[in-house]
Each structure stands twice: as structure tokens, then as C-alpha cells.
Design a protein around this motif. Structure first.
Motif, PDB file in Angstrom:
ATOM      1  N   UNK A  91       0.526  -1.203   0.039  1.00 34.27           N
ATOM      2  CA  UNK A  91      -0.064  -0.045   0.016  1.00 34.27           C
ATOM      3  C   UNK A  91       0.937   1.265   0.180  1.00 34.27           C
ATOM      4  N   UNK A  92       1.671   1.377   0.895  1.00 37.17           N
ATOM      5  CA  UNK A  92       2.549   2.552   1.126  1.00 37.17           C
ATOM      6  C   UNK A  92       3.351   2.956   0.001  1.00 37.17           C
ATOM      7  N   UNK A  93       4.127   2.005  -0.399  1.00 40.80           N
ATOM      8  CA  UNK A  93       4.869   2.038  -1.669  1.00 40.80           C
ATOM      9  C   UNK A  93       4.241   2.413  -2.775  1.00 40.80           C
ATOM     10  N   UNK A  94       3.239   1.822  -3.278  1.00 39.19           N
ATOM     11  CA  UNK A  94       2.327   1.892  -4.456  1.00 39.19           C
ATOM     12  C   UNK A  94       1.631   3.144  -4.377  1.00 39.19           C
ATOM     13  N   UNK A 127      -7.803   0.501 -11.443  1.00 34.96           N
ATOM     14  CA  UNK A 127      -7.965   1.123 -10.227  1.00 34.96           C
ATOM     15  C   UNK A 127      -6.369   0.706  -9.502  1.00 34.96           C
ATOM     16  N   UNK A 128      -6.192   1.430  -8.426  1.00 39.61           N
ATOM     17  CA  UNK A 128      -5.053   1.280  -7.895  1.00 39.61           C
ATOM     18  C   UNK A 128      -4.980  -0.272  -7.072  1.00 39.61           C
ATOM     19  N   UNK A 129      -6.165  -0.591  -6.875  1.00 46.07           N
ATOM     20  CA  UNK A 129      -6.163  -1.976  -6.182  1.00 46.07           C
ATOM     21  C   UNK A 129      -5.980  -3.161  -7.289  1.00 46.07           C
ATOM     22  N   UNK A 130      -6.158  -2.735  -8.683  1.00 46.73           N
ATOM     23  CA  UNK A 130      -5.805  -3.783  -9.656  1.00 46.73           C
ATOM     24  C   UNK A 130      -4.226  -3.822  -9.669  1.00 46.73           C
ATOM     25  N   UNK A 131      -3.711  -2.630  -9.681  1.00 45.83           N
ATOM     26  CA  UNK A 131      -2.337  -2.711  -9.469  1.00 45.83           C
ATOM     27  C   UNK A 131      -1.695  -3.574  -8.477  1.00 45.83           C
ATOM     28  N   UNK A 132      -2.271  -3.259  -7.180  1.00 49.17           N
ATOM     29  CA  UNK A 132      -1.984  -4.081  -6.098  1.00 49.17           C
ATOM     30  C   UNK A 132      -1.883  -5.659  -6.265  1.00 49.17           C
ATOM     31  N   UNK A 133      -2.979  -6.039  -6.951  1.00 47.02           N
ATOM     32  CA  UNK A 133      -3.077  -7.516  -7.308  1.00 47.02           C
ATOM     33  C   UNK A 133      -2.147  -7.922  -8.294  1.00 47.02           C
ATOM     34  N   UNK A 184      -2.645  -8.428 -16.132  1.00 51.61           N
ATOM     35  CA  UNK A 184      -3.371  -8.841 -17.310  1.00 51.61           C
ATOM     36  C   UNK A 184      -4.813  -8.975 -17.068  1.00 51.61           C
ATOM     37  N   UNK A 185      -5.712  -9.332 -18.189  1.00 58.33           N
ATOM     38  CA  UNK A 185      -7.143  -9.284 -17.758  1.00 58.33           C
ATOM     39  C   UNK A 185      -7.480 -10.147 -16.666  1.00 58.33           C
ATOM     40  N   UNK A 186      -6.893 -11.631 -16.650  1.00 57.97           N
ATOM     41  CA  UNK A 186      -7.196 -12.274 -15.491  1.00 57.97           C
ATOM     42  C   UNK A 186      -7.122 -11.971 -14.092  1.00 57.97           C
ATOM     43  N   UNK A 187      -5.922 -11.136 -13.926  1.00 63.20           N
ATOM     44  CA  UNK A 187      -5.794 -10.781 -12.535  1.00 63.20           C
ATOM     45  C   UNK A 187      -6.684  -9.342 -12.370  1.00 63.20           C
ATOM     46  N   UNK A 188      -7.095  -8.468 -13.444  1.00 64.61           N
ATOM     47  CA  UNK A 188      -7.832  -7.347 -13.324  1.00 64.61           C
ATOM     48  C   UNK A 188      -9.276  -7.707 -13.187  1.00 64.61           C
ATOM     49  N   UNK A 189      -9.662  -8.638 -13.698  1.00 61.81           N
ATOM     50  CA  UNK A 189     -11.296  -9.342 -13.631  1.00 61.81           C
ATOM     51  C   UNK A 189     -11.476  -9.971 -12.445  1.00 61.81           C
TER      52      UNK A 189
END
Length: 105
Positions: free
Chosen positions: A5-8, A85-91, A99-104
């Protein structure tokens, strides 16, 4: 995800110019933080390098509008893009790829 969270948030703040206090996991990279076109591509590439995330299958044009051009007024169909979203980047950080699998998922 909270470990990143903090670094991202600091990473996104530095590259978007948006104050860290205004960024959260629900922030949309393009719509809320104003990162689009070439800037979005640069942000994702730097994100990949900084956090060691594979972006080989990430589809930029699915999540970001292209750079504006003088002819944009001719094409006013307002393409619907998928949210990123930022959450997608964290995932993506947690799984080592974006990629789409991670984002969806």
C-alpha cells in the motif's frame, strides 16, 4: 495487498502528481488520477519495472484512452474503456503480473 500500500501509493503519487492523501485502492488511474495516453503507458511500464510485474499481456488500449489529437472532434463516439484501479495494480504486484485475468479476477 496491504504490504504494498504505502510504496504503491507513493509511486502513483510521484508519477501522477496527485497528493498521496487523495489516492486510495478505489481510485481509477485515468478518471480519478488523470493519467492517460502516453503518460498512462509510461506509468504502467515504470510500475512493471519498479514492482517486477510482468505486463506482456496487458492491453493498454482496453484501459486507457489514446493521446488526444486534432481530429478527436470527428470521432465523438466516446469509447467505453474498462476501469483500472490502484487495487488492480496491487493485485498485479501480489501475483507478479498484470493482465485481464488479474484485473477481472
Amino acid at each position: 495487498m496491504e504490504n504494498y500500500n504505502t510504496d504503491l501509493i507513493a509511486f502513483i503519487s510521484k508519477r501522477s502528481g496527485v497528493n498521496e492523501d487523495e489516492i486510495n485502492y478505489n481510485s481509477l488511474i485515468e478518471d480519478d488520477l488523470g493519467v492517460s495516453g502516453d503518460d498512462a503507458e509510461e506509468l504502467i511500464i515504470e510500475f512493471s519495472k519498479h514492482f517486477k510485474v510482468n505486463i506482456d499481456k496487458f492491453k493498454f488500449n482496453k484501459y486507457f484512452d489514446p493521446e488526444p489529437s486534432a481530429f478527436d472532434f470527428l470521432n465523438q463516439n466516446n469509447r467505453k474503456k474498462d476501469p483500472l484501479t490502484v487495487e488492480h495494480l496491487a493485485k498485479g504486484i501480489a501475483r507478479g503480473k498484470l493482465d485481464d485475468d488479474i484485473i477481472k479476477g
